[in-house]
Motif scaffolding. Structure first.
Motif, PDB file in Angstrom:
ATOM      1  N   GLY A  26       0.713  -1.275   0.159  1.00  0.00           N
ATOM      2  CA  GLY A  26       0.022  -0.044  -0.006  1.00  0.00           C
ATOM      3  C   GLY A  26       0.854   1.142   0.139  1.00  0.00           C
ATOM      4  N   VAL A  27       1.996   1.316   0.628  1.00  0.00           N
ATOM      5  CA  VAL A  27       2.886   2.410   0.637  1.00  0.00           C
ATOM      6  C   VAL A  27       3.276   2.693  -0.608  1.00  0.00           C
ATOM      7  N   ILE A  28       3.662   1.537  -1.340  1.00  0.00           N
ATOM      8  CA  ILE A  28       4.159   1.573  -2.765  1.00  0.00           C
ATOM      9  C   ILE A  28       3.019   2.343  -3.777  1.00  0.00           C
ATOM     10  N   VAL A  29       1.802   1.729  -3.380  1.00  0.00           N
ATOM     11  CA  VAL A  29       0.713   2.034  -4.280  1.00  0.00           C
ATOM     12  C   VAL A  29       0.631   3.702  -4.148  1.00  0.00           C
ATOM     13  N   GLY A  30       0.565   4.166  -2.771  1.00  0.00           N
ATOM     14  CA  GLY A  30       0.303   5.453  -2.582  1.00  0.00           C
ATOM     15  C   GLY A  30       1.539   6.207  -3.107  1.00  0.00           C
ATOM     16  N   ALA A  31       2.662   5.867  -3.161  1.00  0.00           N
ATOM     17  CA  ALA A  31       3.846   6.710  -3.623  1.00  0.00           C
ATOM     18  C   ALA A  31       3.652   6.694  -5.104  1.00  0.00           C
ATOM     19  N   LEU A  32       3.420   5.714  -5.896  1.00  0.00           N
ATOM     20  CA  LEU A  32       3.267   5.729  -7.249  1.00  0.00           C
ATOM     21  C   LEU A  32       2.118   6.591  -7.696  1.00  0.00           C
ATOM     22  N   ILE A  33       1.206   6.439  -7.304  1.00  0.00           N
ATOM     23  CA  ILE A  33      -0.127   7.271  -7.940  1.00  0.00           C
ATOM     24  C   ILE A  33      -0.107   8.527  -7.514  1.00  0.00           C
ATOM     25  N   ASN A  34       0.692   8.862  -6.164  1.00  0.00           N
ATOM     26  CA  ASN A  34       0.656  10.384  -5.926  1.00  0.00           C
ATOM     27  C   ASN A  34       1.750  11.040  -6.751  1.00  0.00           C
ATOM     28  N   GLY A  35       2.702  10.238  -7.078  1.00  0.00           N
ATOM     29  CA  GLY A  35       3.764  10.600  -8.127  1.00  0.00           C
ATOM     30  C   GLY A  35       3.291  10.796  -9.484  1.00  0.00           C
ATOM     31  N   CYS A  36       2.190  10.222  -9.931  1.00  0.00           N
ATOM     32  CA  CYS A  36       1.400  10.531 -11.176  1.00  0.00           C
ATOM     33  C   CYS A  36       0.794  11.809 -11.419  1.00  0.00           C
ATOM     34  N   ILE A  37       0.370  12.195 -10.031  1.00  0.00           N
ATOM     35  CA  ILE A  37      -0.421  13.528  -9.999  1.00  0.00           C
ATOM     36  C   ILE A  37       0.652  14.602  -9.905  1.00  0.00           C
ATOM     37  N   ALA A  38       1.902  14.359  -9.455  1.00  0.00           N
ATOM     38  CA  ALA A  38       2.985  15.375  -9.586  1.00  0.00           C
ATOM     39  C   ALA A  38       3.482  15.380 -11.128  1.00  0.00           C
ATOM     40  N   GLY A  39       3.559  14.214 -11.635  1.00  0.00           N
ATOM     41  CA  GLY A  39       3.928  14.231 -12.955  1.00  0.00           C
ATOM     42  C   GLY A  39       3.028  14.916 -14.118  1.00  0.00           C
ATOM     43  N   ALA A  40       1.794  14.685 -13.724  1.00  0.00           N
ATOM     44  CA  ALA A  40       0.703  15.344 -14.549  1.00  0.00           C
ATOM     45  C   ALA A  40       1.012  16.915 -14.354  1.00  0.00           C
ATOM     46  N   TYR A  41       1.170  17.466 -13.053  1.00  0.00           N
ATOM     47  CA  TYR A  41       1.463  18.964 -13.192  1.00  0.00           C
ATOM     48  C   TYR A  41       2.789  19.325 -13.687  1.00  0.00           C
TER      49      TYR A  41
END
Length: 444
Positions: free
Chosen positions: A347-362
């Motif tokens: 779950g920690v890995i999932v949170g890191a990756l999906i939140n990183g996707c948000i930063a990437g879109a920005y």
């Protein structure tokens, strides 16, 4: 050279990092707000007797409010200033959180969730711009990454509050959110300056004095009236040279919309539904909150990791990797939650990756647009992304009522996230940071 260009070329001062920290603090409110509903979902559902569709609608009401706030309140930032709009939005958020805490019915709670969402939408529309405008070119990606990490911090705080009250009153979580938003209102009123870019462009009464006061705190030389006149002339010339941008950039704009829609679909599904789905799959409320908290903890570092990775590879390429890994790990996560310690770690890995996707879109979006229409392009992309955020919990609720299992819902959301990579591959020919010409001095 415009003042904005001077800030972009100068080293970052401690005062500028303070402003990024203030924006990050306000982004925490978004994370706390969304996860306040997610982590109290089982208790709220039980108290008000909600089915899956009704709970999904309750989640979506807040997201609809965010979309309305971003689209309806954001234009006022260019009229009255970023700072006044943020203060107004914080006031709305405070009212909405305290109102939801005292709601006697789900209908009243939904109304206050809408008010909260409008406030949060107004905050996000302004803080993202301020964090970018006060950052220099070299550290802008890192600053946006830190800013985006605020969501995970706020979500983690919401999970901690919810976990301590899981056997008690769920309303405490919303009271805590209201108090935090009220504190933010006071802190921002005291510490946050108006955007130099806004003062430079709109030139309200006393603009030069306010600009020079801020520049002094940033350790930069003061500006003069002639500097502001030169900046206005440069903007007008650039505007004339770049007219007709929408027709030329229609294809990358549509692709960017797809990126935002798919990422936000998966992001809000994971953050909104995880505790409720796991609780209904047989986990205790405490264990379900713990698994959801793991995603929030990962989110606090994921966007920063993305920012660091993007210093070595083109941001678009890094985002492709993050989106594919997010999709894969979402499936692994839902299959591993029966073993709590394993589910927590994944779950920690999932949170890191999906939140990183948000930063990437920005990060991927702004270079697609000329500077004079960058806010318009990104504003519409954020607004379209909210479609994914709104549809995600609602569709999940409908499918759940139709008999879909937690595993099936997670796999479906993972497929949507994976589609982001297809749009990003197609975006390559439009991305200046991926094109061969990006290596030429003229394009740097």
């Amino acid at each position: 050279m415009t003042l904005t260009a001077r800030i972009g070329a100068a080293p970052m001062s401690g005062y500028q990092w303070l402003i990024v920290a203030l924006c990050t603090f306000m982004n925490c409110l978004d994370g706390f707000d969304v996860m306040a509903v997610a982590f109290t979902g089982p208790s709220v559902t039980e108290e008000f007797g909600l089915n899956g569709s009704q709970f999904g609608l309750l989640v979506s009401v807040g997201l609809i409010g965010m979309a309305l706030g971003s689209m309806l309140l954001a234009p006022f930032a260019d009229l009255i200033g970023r700072r006044p709009l943020i203060l107004i939005s914080l006031a709305l958020g405070t009212i909405g959180m305290f109102g939801a805490a005292m709601a006697p019915s789900v209908l009243v709670m939904g109304v206050f969730r809408l008010v909260t969402g409008i406030g949060v939408g107004g905050i996000l529309a302004s803080t993202n711009v301020i964090a970018s405008e006060f950052s220099n070119t070299k550290n802008r990606g890192l600053a946006i990454g830190i800013y985006t990490a605020g969501y995970g911090i706020g979500a983690t705080l919401a999970s901690l509050v919810a976990k301590t009250t899981v056997a008690g009153d769920w309303r405490i979580v919303f009271y805590a959110g209201g108090f935090g938003t009220l504190v933010a209102l006071v802190v921002i009123a005291v510490l946050l300056p108006e955007s130099v870019a806004f003062l430079e462009q709109r030139r309200p009464r006393g603009a030069l004095e306010r600009i020079n006061r801020t520049l002094a705190r940033m350790g930069m030389d003061s500006a003069s009236t002639s500097d502001l006149d030169a900046s206005r002339a440069a903007r007008e010339e650039a505007g004339q040279a770049e007219s007709g941008w929408l027709k030329r950039l229609l294809a990358p704009t549509v692709l960017l919309w797809i990126v935002f829609i798919t990422i936000m679909f998966g992001f809000y599904f994971v953050n909104s539904w995880t505790p409720t789905l796991l609780a209904e799959e047989g986990l205790s409320k405490s264990a379900a909150v713990t698994a959801g908290m793991a995603i929030s903890i990962g989110g606090t570092v994921g966007s920063v990791l993305y920012g660091l990775a993007a210093r070595f590879r083109p941001p678009r390429v890094v985002l492709i990797g993050f989106s594919l890994l997010s999709a894969a790990m979402m499936v692994v996560f839902i299959l591993s939650t029966s073993v709590l310690w394993l589910g927590f770690g994944i779950g920690v890995i999932v949170g890191a990756l999906i939140n990183g996707c948000i930063a990437g879109a920005y990060t991927v979006g702004p270079p697609l647009y000329p500077s004079n229409v960058r806010s318009v392009g990104m504003g519409w992309a954020l607004g379209m992304g909210r479609i994914g955020a709104i549809l995600s919990p609602t569709i999940a609720g409908l499918l759940k009522d139709a008999g879909a299992s937690a595993t099936q819902l997670y796999v479906g959301a993972a497929v949507v996230v994976a589609l982001c990579s297809v749009a990003l591959v197609a975006l390559r020919r439009h991305d200046p940071e991926s094109a061969p010409a990006a290596k030429a001095p003229a394009a740097v």
